[in-house]
Design a protein around this motif. Structure first.
Motif, short mmCIF file in Angstrom:
data_model
loop_
_atom_site.label_atom_id
_atom_site.label_comp_id
_atom_site.label_asym_id
_atom_site.label_seq_id
_atom_site.Cartn_x
_atom_site.Cartn_y
_atom_site.Cartn_z
N PHE A 1 -2.26 -1.86 2.23
CA PHE A 1 -2.72 -1.06 3.37
C PHE A 1 -1.63 -0.12 3.87
O PHE A 1 -1.91 0.99 4.32
CB PHE A 1 -3.19 -1.98 4.51
CG PHE A 1 -4.60 -2.46 4.35
CD1 PHE A 1 -5.67 -1.73 4.86
CD2 PHE A 1 -4.87 -3.63 3.67
CE1 PHE A 1 -6.97 -2.17 4.70
CE2 PHE A 1 -6.18 -4.09 3.52
CZ PHE A 1 -7.23 -3.34 4.03
N ALA A 2 -0.37 -0.57 3.79
CA ALA A 2 0.73 0.23 4.34
C ALA A 2 1.21 1.31 3.37
O ALA A 2 1.51 2.44 3.78
CB ALA A 2 1.90 -0.68 4.71
N TYR A 3 1.28 0.96 2.07
CA TYR A 3 1.90 1.86 1.11
C TYR A 3 0.95 2.35 0.01
O TYR A 3 1.39 3.02 -0.93
CB TYR A 3 3.10 1.18 0.44
CG TYR A 3 4.18 0.75 1.39
CD1 TYR A 3 4.69 1.63 2.34
CD2 TYR A 3 4.71 -0.54 1.34
CE1 TYR A 3 5.70 1.24 3.21
CE2 TYR A 3 5.71 -0.95 2.19
CZ TYR A 3 6.21 -0.05 3.13
OH TYR A 3 7.20 -0.43 3.99
N ASN A 4 -0.34 1.97 0.12
CA ASN A 4 -1.32 2.34 -0.91
C ASN A 4 -0.96 1.81 -2.29
O ASN A 4 -1.25 2.45 -3.31
CB ASN A 4 -1.48 3.87 -0.99
CG ASN A 4 -2.08 4.44 0.29
OD1 ASN A 4 -3.03 3.88 0.83
ND2 ASN A 4 -1.50 5.53 0.77
N TYR A 5 -0.32 0.67 -2.32
CA TYR A 5 -0.03 0.05 -3.62
C TYR A 5 -1.32 -0.34 -4.32
O TYR A 5 -2.31 -0.71 -3.68
CB TYR A 5 0.82 -1.21 -3.44
CG TYR A 5 2.31 -0.94 -3.30
CD1 TYR A 5 2.95 -0.02 -4.13
CD2 TYR A 5 3.07 -1.63 -2.37
CE1 TYR A 5 4.31 0.22 -4.00
CE2 TYR A 5 4.43 -1.41 -2.25
CZ TYR A 5 5.04 -0.48 -3.07
OH TYR A 5 6.39 -0.25 -2.95
N GLU A 6 -1.29 -0.28 -5.64
CA GLU A 6 -2.41 -0.72 -6.46
C GLU A 6 -1.91 -1.78 -7.44
O GLU A 6 -0.70 -2.00 -7.57
CB GLU A 6 -3.01 0.47 -7.22
CG GLU A 6 -3.58 1.55 -6.31
CD GLU A 6 -4.13 2.72 -7.10
OE1 GLU A 6 -3.98 2.72 -8.34
OE2 GLU A 6 -4.68 3.64 -6.47
N ALA A 7 -2.85 -2.40 -8.14
CA ALA A 7 -2.48 -3.44 -9.10
C ALA A 7 -1.51 -2.90 -10.15
O ALA A 7 -0.65 -3.63 -10.65
CB ALA A 7 -3.74 -4.00 -9.77
N ALA A 8 -1.65 -1.62 -10.48
CA ALA A 8 -0.78 -1.01 -11.50
C ALA A 8 0.68 -0.99 -11.06
O ALA A 8 1.59 -0.87 -11.89
CB ALA A 8 -1.26 0.40 -11.81
N ASN A 9 0.93 -1.08 -9.75
CA ASN A 9 2.30 -1.07 -9.24
C ASN A 9 2.99 -2.43 -9.40
O ASN A 9 4.21 -2.52 -9.26
CB ASN A 9 2.33 -0.67 -7.77
CG ASN A 9 1.86 0.75 -7.53
OD1 ASN A 9 0.80 0.98 -6.96
ND2 ASN A 9 2.64 1.72 -7.99
N ILE A 10 2.20 -3.45 -9.67
CA ILE A 10 2.78 -4.80 -9.79
C ILE A 10 3.33 -5.00 -11.19
O ILE A 10 2.63 -4.79 -12.18
CB ILE A 10 1.74 -5.89 -9.49
CG1 ILE A 10 1.15 -5.70 -8.09
CG2 ILE A 10 2.35 -7.27 -9.62
CD1 ILE A 10 0.04 -6.67 -7.76
N LEU A 11 4.57 -5.41 -11.28
CA LEU A 11 5.18 -5.69 -12.57
C LEU A 11 4.70 -7.04 -13.07
O LEU A 11 4.92 -8.07 -12.44
CB LEU A 11 6.71 -5.69 -12.43
CG LEU A 11 7.49 -5.88 -13.73
CD1 LEU A 11 7.36 -4.64 -14.62
CD2 LEU A 11 8.96 -6.17 -13.44
#
Length: 671
Positions: A96-106
C-alpha cells in the motif's frame, strides 16, 4: 457461545476482551482452539468487526489451518478475519505504501543463486561445501537485518569478518539496483515505515484493533518491535506460545522477548493452559522434570488429562548397528500387532543421524517418510574427494576429477596448468620445472596414487587421511570456514566405517550406486504424499506433530546436547529441543543410547538422567534409588554434593549430584 467444554484456563483466555494478554500454552494444551475461539468470542459476544482482527502465524500452512478451523465453526456470513504470516502482513503494508508487487520479492532460489555468485567471488579459498556455506551466509545476513546489527561490529561465524561484510554489502547493493526486497527487508522496511510515518501507522492501527499472535516464542526482534507499533495505543495484543518450545535461536528467534513481555506490558494479564490433552502423565511429568532444569523460563505446573500410561523406557546398546537393528525389529513387531505405521516416529538431533536408521528400515522393508531433506553420505563433498582419489589411483586422468583433489591438500597447482581434457603428470611437472616444491608434490601424488591402487577401501581411506594429508586439509579448511573440524572428521569416520564392510573398490562403488538408487525411489514415494509410513525427523522438524509411539535413539553426550552447545544459553536450547521431542509422544516414549561409536566410549546424555531424576527433589529427606547401591534416603544436599544413607550400607556415602544425574545412576519418584 458454549464454553462448558473448555478448562478454566482456556475459558479465561477465550473470554479475554481488551488489553494485552500472555497465554502460556504447553504441548497439547489446545492453543489453536483458544485462538480461533477467542476470535469467535470477540465477534459474536463483543461485537468486534471481523476486519479489525489480525491473527499472525509463522507459516502459511498454520495460517491456512487456523483460518479453516475458524470458518468451520463461525459459518458463513461472519466476515473476513485477517489470517496471515508476518511476511504476508508486512508485505501488505509495504504494498500500500510503496506499490510493491510480487515481482519485487526475491525468491529463495534467486537469493541462493545471487549469494553463491557473490560468495565465490569474494572467498579467497575454494568453498567445498558450497550449499551449506551459502545457506549459512544467508542465515547470517538475516540475523544482521532482523536484529538491526551494525555491520561494522558484526563478527561472522562462517568466514573472515571482512569477507562477510563484503558479501553483505554487495548483496544489498544488488537488491537496490534490481528493485528487489527479500523476506528480511520486508520486516525491516515495514518497521522503518511505521516508525517514520505516524500517519501511515495510524491507518493500520485503526484497521487492526485486535492482534493475536501464535507461536510467540519464535518471534525475532524486528517482528516484535513492529507489532508493538501496530498494537498501540490500545494494546489489544494477545500472544500465545510456550517458552519451553523455543528452538529457533539460530534463525533469530528470541525467547527472552516472551519472558520479558510483562515488563513491556505491566498491565498484561497472564494465564497458563495447564492441561495436556495429548500425552499421558508419565510423559508429561518426565518432560517437565527435564525442562525444569532450565533457568530462564516460566514455571508451569502442567498435568495430563490421561492420568494412566506406560512408564518411559530407556535402553543402552553396545553400538549403533545393534541399536538400529533392534529399533527396526521392534517397529516391525508393533505394526504386526496393529499399530499403524503413521503412529510411529523416530526423532533425532541432527539429520546425519538418520542415515543408519534409514538403511536398516530399507533392509526390513519398513515404509518411512522424512521431514527433512534425505541425506546421502555418498553425495557429500568429502566422499566425492575420497572416491576421486581412488578413481585416479585406478587410472582415471579426467581433468574434472583432478581439479577436485589437486589442492586437497595444498599442492600449489593452478588451473592454468591444465589445458587438456586429460591430465598428463609429466607435462604438469614440465610446466612447473622452475618450481621444485610443486614438482615434489606432484611426484608425491603419483606415488600416493600407486600405493592406494593396491589397498582395500578401508585402508585406502586411512592412507588418504594420514599419508596423503587429507586430515590436515580438513583441519585448515575448518579453520578458514570457522567450523568445528570434528564435524568433518565424524563424517569421514562414518564413511571409513562404511567402507570397512567391502573387500574391493568395485564392491563398495556398487553398494553406493544401489543405495543412491534406493534413496531416489524413496524420494519418489514421498512426493506421492504416502501417509502410511513411519516418520523420521529431526527434533526441529517434528515440532507441532504427535504420534502414539516415539523413539529417541542415540541419546549420548555430544549428540544430545550437541557438542557445539558450549554456552549455558546453547545448552538450555538443546534441552528445549529434547523437551519438544519427548512431548511428541502420546502414549509411549522409548529412549536409547549407545555405549560405543567407532571405538570411542560414549556416555548417556545428561538429559536422560534428568528424565528420571527430579533435581529439585534432591533434598534432605528424599527417597532415591541408585543403580549400584540400591535404595536410600538423602540426609544432606549441599553445593552439588549428596550425602545418602543407603539401606544396604552402614555408613553414608557422598556422591556428586551432577555426575549421578548425567550418568543415570539416581532415580527419584519411587515408592
Amino acid at each position: 457461545m458454549d464454553l462448558s467444554r473448555f478448562t478454566e484456563e482456556q475459558r479465561v483466555a477465550v473470554t479475554h476482551t481488551t488489553g494485552p494478554m500472555l497465554v502460556l500454552a504447553g504441548p497439547g494444551s489446545g492453543k489453536t482452539t483458544v485462538i480461533t475461539e477467542r476470535v469467535r468470542y470477540l465477534i459474536e459476544e463483543q461485537g468486534v468487526h471481523p476486519g479489525n482482527i489480525l491473527v499472525i502465524t509463522f507459516t502459511k500452512a498454520a495460517a491456512e489451518e487456523m483460518k479453516e478451523r475458524y470458518e468451520a465453526k463461525a459459518g458463513a456470513g461472519k466476515g473476513t478475519v485477517n489470517f496471515g504470516t508476518f511476511h504476508a502482513v508486512f508485505f501488505k503494508i509495504l504494498r500500500f505504501a510503496y506499490n510493491y508487487e510480487a515481482a519485487n520479492i526475491l525468491k529463495e532460489d534467486e537469493r541462493y543463486k545471487i549469494l553463491r555468485e557473490i560468495s565465490c567471488a569474494h572467498m579467497q579459498q575454494e568453498i567445498t561445501d558450497e550449499k551449506e556455506f551459502v545457506e549459512a551466509i544467508s542465515g547470517e545476513i538475516s540475523r544482521v537485518k532482523n536484529e538491526r546489527f551494525e555491520l561494522s561490529s558484526y563478527y561472522s561465524s562462517n568466514c573472515p569478518d571482512e569477507v562477510f561484510r563484503e558479501i553483505y554489502t554487495e548483496y544489498d547493493r544488488w537488491l537496490r539496483k534490481e528493485n528487489k526486497v527479500d523476506f528480511d527487508d520486508m520486516q525491516l522496511l515495514c518497521y522503518e515505515l511505521l516508525s517514520k510515518r505516524p500517519d501511515i501507522l495510524a491507518q493500520w492501527q485503526q484497521k487492526y484493533t485486535y492482534v493475536l499472535i501464535d507461536e510467540f516464542q519464535d518471534i525475532n526482534r524486528v517482528q516484535y518491535d513492529t507489532i508493538r507499533l501496530l498494537a498501540a495505543p490500545e494494546n489489544n495484543l494477545f500472544i500465545v506460545g510456550d517458552d519451553d518450545q523455543s528452538i529457533y535461536r539460530f534463525r533469530g528467534a528470541r525467547p527472552e522477548l516472551m519472558l520479558h513481555f510483562t515488563e513491556d506490558y505491566p498491565e498484561a494479564k497472564q494465564v497458563t493452559l495447564l492441561c495436556n490433552f495429548r500425552s499421558t502423565a508419565p510423559i508429561v511429568q518426565a518432560a517437565l522434570r527435564v525442562v525444569g532444569n532450565n533457568k530462564k523460563r516460566f514455571e508451569k505446573d502442567l498435568y495430563a488429562k490421561e492420568e494412566q500410561g506406560e512408564a518411559i523406557e530407556f535402553r543402552q546398546y553396545p553400538e549403533r548397528k545393534r541399536e538400529c537393528a533392534e529399533l527396526a525389529e521392534e517397529i516391525a513387531v508393533l505394526h504386526r500387532t496393529g499399530l499403524p505405521w503413521r503412529e510411529i516416529a523416530v526423532l533425532y538431533r541432527t539429520n546425519l543421524q538418520s542415515r543408519a536408521i534409514m538403511g536398516k528400515f530399507m533392509e526390513y522393508n519398513i515404509p518411512f517418510k522424512t521431514r527433512d531433506s534425505v541425506p546421502n553420505l555418498y553425495e557429500h563433498w568429502i566422499c566425492r574427494d575420497i572416491v576421486t582419489y581412488i578413481r585416479m589411483a585406478q587410472g582415471s586422468r579426467e581433468r574434472g576429477m583432478f581439479l577436485q583433489i589437486m589442492n586437497r591438500p595444498k599442492r600449489y597447482i593452478a588451473r592454468d596448468a591444465l589445458n587438456l581434457a586429460t591430465v598428463d603428470f609429466e607435462q604438469l611437472k614440465a610446466y612447473y620445472e622452475d618450481k621444485d616444491y610443486v614438482v615434489d608434490r606432484i611426484e608425491k601424488l603419483q606415488y600416493d596414487l600407486q600405493m592406494i591402487q593396491g589397498l582395500n577401501p578401508f585402508a585406502a581411506i586411512n592412507y588418504i587421511r594420514r599419508a596423503v594429508g587429507y586430515d590436515g586439509f580438513l583441519t585448515e579448511y575448518a579453520q578458514y570456514r570457522k567450523m568445528q573440524s570434528e564435524e568433518l572428521f565424524d563424517l569421514l569416520a562414518e564413511l571409513q566405517e562404511d567402507a570397512a564392510e567391502y573387500p574391493t573398490f568395485e564392491a563398495w562403488f556398487t553398494h553406493m550406486a544401489e543405495y543412491t538408487e534406493q534413496l531416489q525411489r524413496q524420494k519418489a514415494k514421498e512426493q506421492k504424499n504416502v501417509t502410511e509410513a513411519v516418520t523420521l525427523s529431526t527434533y526441529h522438524s517434528a515440532k507441532g506433530l504427535e504420534y502414539h509411539t516415539v523413539f529417541l535413539p542415540e541419546l549420548n553426550e555430544g549428540m544430545t546436547p550437541h557438542r557445539q552447545a558450549l554456552s549455558p544459553e546453547d545448552v538450555e536450547e538443546e534441552r528445549r529441543m529434547f523437551y519438544v521431542a519427548m512431548t511428541r509422544a502420546k502414549r509411549r516414549l522409548v529412549l536409547s543410547c549407545m555405549k560405543e561409536l567407532r571405538s570411542k566410549e560414549l556416555v548417556p546424555s545428561r538429559f536422560v538422567g534428568e528424565v528420571f531424576v527430579d533435581r529439585s527433589a534432591l533434598t534432605a529427606g528424599t527417597r532415591v534409588v541408585h543403580t549400584i547401591y540400591g535404595t536410600g534416603w538423602i540426609t544432606e544436599a549441599n553445593e552439588g554434593r549428596l550425602r545418602i544413607k543407603f539401606d544396604r550400607f552402614p555408613e553414608e556415602k557422598v556422591l556428586n549430584e551432577a555426575y549421578c544425574v548425567q550418568s543415570g545412576l539416581l532415580k527419584t519418584n519411587i515408592e
